[in-house]
Design a protein around this motif. Structure first.
Motif, PDB file in Angstrom:
ATOM      1  N   PHE A  58     -19.465  20.055  38.082  1.00  0.00           N
ATOM      2  CA  PHE A  58     -18.791  18.620  38.034  1.00  0.00           C
ATOM      3  C   PHE A  58     -19.671  17.568  37.975  1.00  0.00           C
ATOM      4  O   PHE A  58     -19.316  16.350  38.095  1.00  0.00           O
ATOM      5  CB  PHE A  58     -17.664  18.468  38.981  1.00  0.00           C
ATOM      6  N   ARG A  59     -20.870  17.584  38.247  1.00  0.00           N
ATOM      7  CA  ARG A  59     -21.888  16.600  38.502  1.00  0.00           C
ATOM      8  C   ARG A  59     -22.251  15.778  37.278  1.00  0.00           C
ATOM      9  O   ARG A  59     -22.222  14.798  37.268  1.00  0.00           O
ATOM     10  CB  ARG A  59     -23.213  17.095  39.455  1.00  0.00           C
ATOM     11  N   ALA A  60     -22.781  16.647  36.411  1.00  0.00           N
ATOM     12  CA  ALA A  60     -23.240  16.007  35.065  1.00  0.00           C
ATOM     13  C   ALA A  60     -22.486  16.017  33.945  1.00  0.00           C
ATOM     14  O   ALA A  60     -21.307  16.470  33.978  1.00  0.00           O
ATOM     15  CB  ALA A  60     -24.583  16.930  34.605  1.00  0.00           C
ATOM     16  N   HIS A  61     -22.581  15.036  33.014  1.00  0.00           N
ATOM     17  CA  HIS A  61     -21.919  14.898  31.766  1.00  0.00           C
ATOM     18  C   HIS A  61     -22.529  15.661  30.324  1.00  0.00           C
ATOM     19  O   HIS A  61     -21.890  15.506  29.497  1.00  0.00           O
ATOM     20  CB  HIS A  61     -21.399  13.480  31.528  1.00  0.00           C
ATOM     21  N   VAL A  97     -23.398  34.518  25.811  1.00  0.00           N
ATOM     22  CA  VAL A  97     -22.689  34.167  24.516  1.00  0.00           C
ATOM     23  C   VAL A  97     -22.537  32.427  24.871  1.00  0.00           C
ATOM     24  O   VAL A  97     -23.187  31.735  23.996  1.00  0.00           O
ATOM     25  CB  VAL A  97     -21.360  34.743  23.845  1.00  0.00           C
ATOM     26  N   GLY A  98     -21.792  32.309  25.804  1.00  0.00           N
ATOM     27  CA  GLY A  98     -21.541  30.778  26.085  1.00  0.00           C
ATOM     28  C   GLY A  98     -22.775  29.902  26.219  1.00  0.00           C
ATOM     29  O   GLY A  98     -22.691  28.780  26.095  1.00  0.00           O
ATOM     30  N   ILE A  99     -23.892  30.378  26.826  1.00  0.00           N
ATOM     31  CA  ILE A  99     -24.904  29.719  26.968  1.00  0.00           C
ATOM     32  C   ILE A  99     -25.618  28.907  25.921  1.00  0.00           C
ATOM     33  O   ILE A  99     -26.228  27.881  25.687  1.00  0.00           O
ATOM     34  CB  ILE A  99     -26.178  30.496  27.726  1.00  0.00           C
ATOM     35  N   TYR A 100     -25.284  29.695  24.589  1.00  0.00           N
ATOM     36  CA  TYR A 100     -25.813  29.225  23.258  1.00  0.00           C
ATOM     37  C   TYR A 100     -24.885  28.137  22.748  1.00  0.00           C
ATOM     38  O   TYR A 100     -25.159  27.654  21.678  1.00  0.00           O
ATOM     39  CB  TYR A 100     -26.036  30.410  22.531  1.00  0.00           C
ATOM     40  N   LEU A 101     -23.622  28.068  23.294  1.00  0.00           N
ATOM     41  CA  LEU A 101     -22.471  27.293  22.860  1.00  0.00           C
ATOM     42  C   LEU A 101     -22.202  26.285  23.822  1.00  0.00           C
ATOM     43  O   LEU A 101     -20.928  26.237  24.231  1.00  0.00           O
ATOM     44  CB  LEU A 101     -21.537  28.066  22.137  1.00  0.00           C
ATOM     45  N   PRO A 102     -22.817  25.542  24.503  1.00  0.00           N
ATOM     46  CA  PRO A 102     -22.482  24.964  25.748  1.00  0.00           C
ATOM     47  C   PRO A 102     -21.375  23.850  25.570  1.00  0.00           C
ATOM     48  O   PRO A 102     -20.570  23.526  26.338  1.00  0.00           O
ATOM     49  CB  PRO A 102     -23.810  24.242  26.290  1.00  0.00           C
ATOM     50  N   ASP A 103     -21.275  23.021  24.126  1.00  0.00           N
ATOM     51  CA  ASP A 103     -20.476  22.220  24.046  1.00  0.00           C
ATOM     52  C   ASP A 103     -18.932  22.897  24.259  1.00  0.00           C
ATOM     53  O   ASP A 103     -17.872  22.203  24.550  1.00  0.00           O
ATOM     54  CB  ASP A 103     -20.603  21.392  22.737  1.00  0.00           C
ATOM     55  N   ILE A 104     -18.689  24.238  23.745  1.00  0.00           N
ATOM     56  CA  ILE A 104     -17.478  24.973  23.787  1.00  0.00           C
ATOM     57  C   ILE A 104     -17.380  25.458  25.243  1.00  0.00           C
ATOM     58  O   ILE A 104     -16.318  25.371  26.082  1.00  0.00           O
ATOM     59  CB  ILE A 104     -17.457  25.916  22.780  1.00  0.00           C
ATOM     60  N   SER A 105     -18.414  26.347  25.454  1.00  0.00           N
ATOM     61  CA  SER A 105     -18.206  27.254  26.807  1.00  0.00           C
ATOM     62  C   SER A 105     -18.213  26.527  28.210  1.00  0.00           C
ATOM     63  O   SER A 105     -17.424  26.561  28.983  1.00  0.00           O
ATOM     64  CB  SER A 105     -19.440  28.168  26.982  1.00  0.00           C
ATOM     65  N   VAL A 106     -18.903  25.330  28.106  1.00  0.00           N
ATOM     66  CA  VAL A 106     -19.091  24.536  29.468  1.00  0.00           C
ATOM     67  C   VAL A 106     -17.450  23.893  29.766  1.00  0.00           C
ATOM     68  O   VAL A 106     -16.870  24.037  30.754  1.00  0.00           O
ATOM     69  CB  VAL A 106     -20.039  23.302  29.439  1.00  0.00           C
ATOM     70  N   GLU A 107     -16.921  23.250  28.693  1.00  0.00           N
ATOM     71  CA  GLU A 107     -15.494  22.822  28.890  1.00  0.00           C
ATOM     72  C   GLU A 107     -14.579  23.737  29.257  1.00  0.00           C
ATOM     73  O   GLU A 107     -13.673  23.552  30.093  1.00  0.00           O
ATOM     74  CB  GLU A 107     -15.189  22.084  27.430  1.00  0.00           C
ATOM     75  N   PHE A 109     -15.348  26.601  30.714  1.00  0.00           N
ATOM     76  CA  PHE A 109     -15.650  27.083  31.880  1.00  0.00           C
ATOM     77  C   PHE A 109     -15.035  26.121  32.911  1.00  0.00           C
ATOM     78  O   PHE A 109     -14.275  26.440  34.161  1.00  0.00           O
ATOM     79  CB  PHE A 109     -17.071  26.973  32.281  1.00  0.00           C
ATOM     80  N   ILE A 110     -15.214  24.812  32.775  1.00  0.00           N
ATOM     81  CA  ILE A 110     -14.727  23.813  33.698  1.00  0.00           C
ATOM     82  C   ILE A 110     -13.092  23.756  33.792  1.00  0.00           C
ATOM     83  O   ILE A 110     -12.765  23.657  34.891  1.00  0.00           O
ATOM     84  CB  ILE A 110     -15.422  22.273  33.477  1.00  0.00           C
ATOM     85  N   LYS A 111     -12.308  24.010  32.627  1.00  0.00           N
ATOM     86  CA  LYS A 111     -11.135  24.024  32.824  1.00  0.00           C
ATOM     87  C   LYS A 111     -10.691  25.085  33.769  1.00  0.00           C
ATOM     88  O   LYS A 111      -9.758  24.934  34.277  1.00  0.00           O
ATOM     89  CB  LYS A 111     -10.601  24.389  31.272  1.00  0.00           C
ATOM     90  N   TYR A 112     -11.271  26.222  33.293  1.00  0.00           N
ATOM     91  CA  TYR A 112     -11.090  27.477  33.994  1.00  0.00           C
ATOM     92  C   TYR A 112     -10.964  27.119  35.549  1.00  0.00           C
ATOM     93  O   TYR A 112     -10.200  27.411  36.535  1.00  0.00           O
ATOM     94  CB  TYR A 112     -11.598  28.762  33.686  1.00  0.00           C
ATOM     95  N   LEU A 113     -12.082  26.721  35.917  1.00  0.00           N
ATOM     96  CA  LEU A 113     -12.776  26.569  37.398  1.00  0.00           C
ATOM     97  C   LEU A 113     -11.322  25.401  37.895  1.00  0.00           C
ATOM     98  O   LEU A 113     -11.045  25.853  39.023  1.00  0.00           O
ATOM     99  CB  LEU A 113     -13.998  25.987  37.275  1.00  0.00           C
ATOM    100  N   ARG A 114     -11.455  24.385  37.294  1.00  0.00           N
ATOM    101  CA  ARG A 114     -10.266  23.500  37.726  1.00  0.00           C
ATOM    102  C   ARG A 114      -9.123  23.999  38.082  1.00  0.00           C
ATOM    103  O   ARG A 114      -8.341  23.625  39.079  1.00  0.00           O
ATOM    104  CB  ARG A 114     -10.223  22.308  36.825  1.00  0.00           C
TER     105      ARG A 114
END
Length: 126
Positions: A58-61, A97-107, A109-114
């Motif tokens: 949650f630190r970086a954007h 897989v997601g490491i190569y698609l960070p604009d999709i996977s990070v979002e 990941f964060i939704k799941y985590l939240r």
């Protein structure tokens, strides 16, 4: 203060009985939370891992920066056992897989985590 062994064992049995009754009446979300807490407390590294994971998520954007930090944290804490089998599959998918698609996977990941931590961590934003 000394408590004799018989009194101690009796009190322990009553407490275990009460805990058993409480466990029966828990909602599934409460059960999931308690299972996660048991896993976290079983291995002290789990707590450190989780704190770092939440802090970096949650630190970086910048999705690329977050993805790189998450990969670093997953590599750093290989001995953690906090995730369910399904979550282990999600982590594996992110790392391979997601490491190569960070604009999709990070979002995602964060939704799941939240959602997963919503009962124990208060959102900082409106």
């Amino acid at each position: 203060m000394q408590i004799n062994k018989a009194t101690f064992e009796s009190a322990k049995n009553v407490a275990a009985s009460w805990q058993g009754e409480i466990d029966k009446s828990r909602h599934s979300s409460e059960k999931k939370f308690h299972e996660t807490m048991k896993r976290m407390l079983k291995n002290p590294m789990n707590k450190i891992f989780l704190i770092e994971l939440l802090d970096q998520s949650f630190r970086a954007h910048d999705s690329n920066r977050i993805a790189n930090q998450l990969e670093y944290i997953f590599s750093k804490y290989k001995g953690t056992d906090i995730f369910t089998e399904f979550e282990q599959l999600l982590v594996w998918s992110f790392r391979h897989v997601g490491i190569y698609l960070p604009d999709i996977s990070v979002e995602l990941f964060i939704k799941y985590l939240r959602n997963d931590i919503s009962e124990i961590v208060i959102k900082g934003e409106d």
